[in-house]
Write an enzyme that holds these catalytic residues in place. Structure first.
Site, PDB file in Angstrom:
ATOM      1  N   SER A 281      14.322   6.733  43.015  1.00 29.43           N
ATOM      2  CA  SER A 281      13.090   7.513  42.937  1.00 29.43           C
ATOM      3  C   SER A 281      12.205   6.924  41.843  1.00 29.43           C
ATOM      4  O   SER A 281      12.698   6.363  40.861  1.00 29.43           O
ATOM      5  CB  SER A 281      13.397   8.973  42.597  1.00 29.43           C
ATOM      6  OG  SER A 281      12.219   9.680  42.275  1.00 29.43           O
TER       7      SER A 281
ATOM      8  N   TYR B 189      17.149  15.388  36.742  1.00 34.23           N
ATOM      9  CA  TYR B 189      17.047  14.465  37.879  1.00 34.23           C
ATOM     10  C   TYR B 189      16.661  13.045  37.469  1.00 34.23           C
ATOM     11  O   TYR B 189      17.285  12.065  37.892  1.00 34.23           O
ATOM     12  CB  TYR B 189      16.001  15.025  38.846  1.00 34.23           C
ATOM     13  CG  TYR B 189      15.760  14.218  40.091  1.00 34.23           C
ATOM     14  CD1 TYR B 189      16.660  14.254  41.150  1.00 34.23           C
ATOM     15  CD2 TYR B 189      14.601  13.452  40.231  1.00 34.23           C
ATOM     16  CE1 TYR B 189      16.407  13.535  42.317  1.00 34.23           C
ATOM     17  CE2 TYR B 189      14.340  12.742  41.383  1.00 34.23           C
ATOM     18  CZ  TYR B 189      15.248  12.786  42.429  1.00 34.23           C
ATOM     19  OH  TYR B 189      15.000  12.068  43.575  1.00 34.23           O
TER      20      TYR B 189
END
Length: 249
Positions: free
Chosen positions: A136, A149
């Protein structure tokens, strides 16, 4: 289409599910894995001749070993293995919970590490194959609400870079997918504006094309990813206030 057999880990929803669907539509044999088999029924019912379900839990070493043996004991090993399993829970300084960070690292980073351990020797021995890790752009910079995250994705970036260098000349390649905001069940948790939000079908199509081209990193959407890459190169005295402003935090 260079891949004939693709194994997608984390195929029950979001990007993984859409990749499985698009590969199947192109005639590729897909092995779709997830922790719960019932979550894969929609795929196997839609493409009974192209998609097979392989139960797997990336937090369970025995589950990984059993699934890997099943996949690689077939007549034909997968050409491409896409490691996409992941979880996301927004976390800020006002609700800082260590357990959330531990769970995210257990699935997002260590899940990939556990998968690579049994599959890498098999690919190296065969002198072929491709490992695709879905990371990501949250791994580029420290971002608000990404305290659990973001670090997992930063770790994946570092891991993939190192693996790529070590595997040069081995016949095995590594690719890193760095998506921005994609409309999936995970991003539905976000209560803030998501710039350059992509539809999941569009995102999967771009990823599929990028995998075929063979570049190390597949970024999407490019404008957002490259903006974050540029910000990362700036001094912290500039980058951190800029990120705060851009995210409205």
């Amino acid at each position: 289409m260079t891949s004939k057999i693709v194994w997608i880990v984390g195929a029950s929803s979001g990007i993984g599910k859409e990749l499985a669907r698009q590969y199947a539509q192109k005639g590729v044999t897909v092995l779709a894995s997830a922790r719960r088999l019932n979550k894969l029924e929609e795929l196997t019912n839609e493409f009974p001749n192209q998609i097979s379900a392989v139960q797997l839990d990336v937090t369970d070493t025995d589950s990984i070993q059993n699934a890997t043996e099943r996949v690689f004991n077939c007549d034909n090993m997968p050409d491409t293995i896409i490691l996409n399993a992941g979880i996301y829970q927004p976390m800020s300084h006002t609700h800082f919970v260590a357990q959330n960070a531990e769970e995210a690292m257990m699935v997002n980073y260590l899940g990939v590490v556990r998968m690579i351990e049994p599959i890498l020797p098999r690919l190296v021995n065969a002198n072929r194959g491709k490992i695709v890790v879905v990371g990501s752009v949250a791994g580029y910079n420290g971002l608000p609400l990404s305290l659990a995250y973001g670090p997992t994705k930063a770790a994946l970036i570092n891991l993939c870079e190192a693996l790529y260098i070590e595997l040069i000349g081995s016949g095995v390649s590594v690719q890193l997918v760095s998506p921005g905001f994609v409309k999936t069940p995970l991003t539905e948790k976000n209560k803030f504006p998501m710039p350059f939000l992509l539809d999941v079908s569009d995102a999967a199509e771009r990823i599929l094309k990028g995998i075929d081209k063979g570049k190390f990193e597949i970024v999407l959407p490019r404008r957002f990813a490259y903006l974050l890459k540029i910000i990362r190169m700036l001094p912290y005295t500039v980058s951190l206030p800029l990120l705060r402003k851009l995210t409205g935090s």
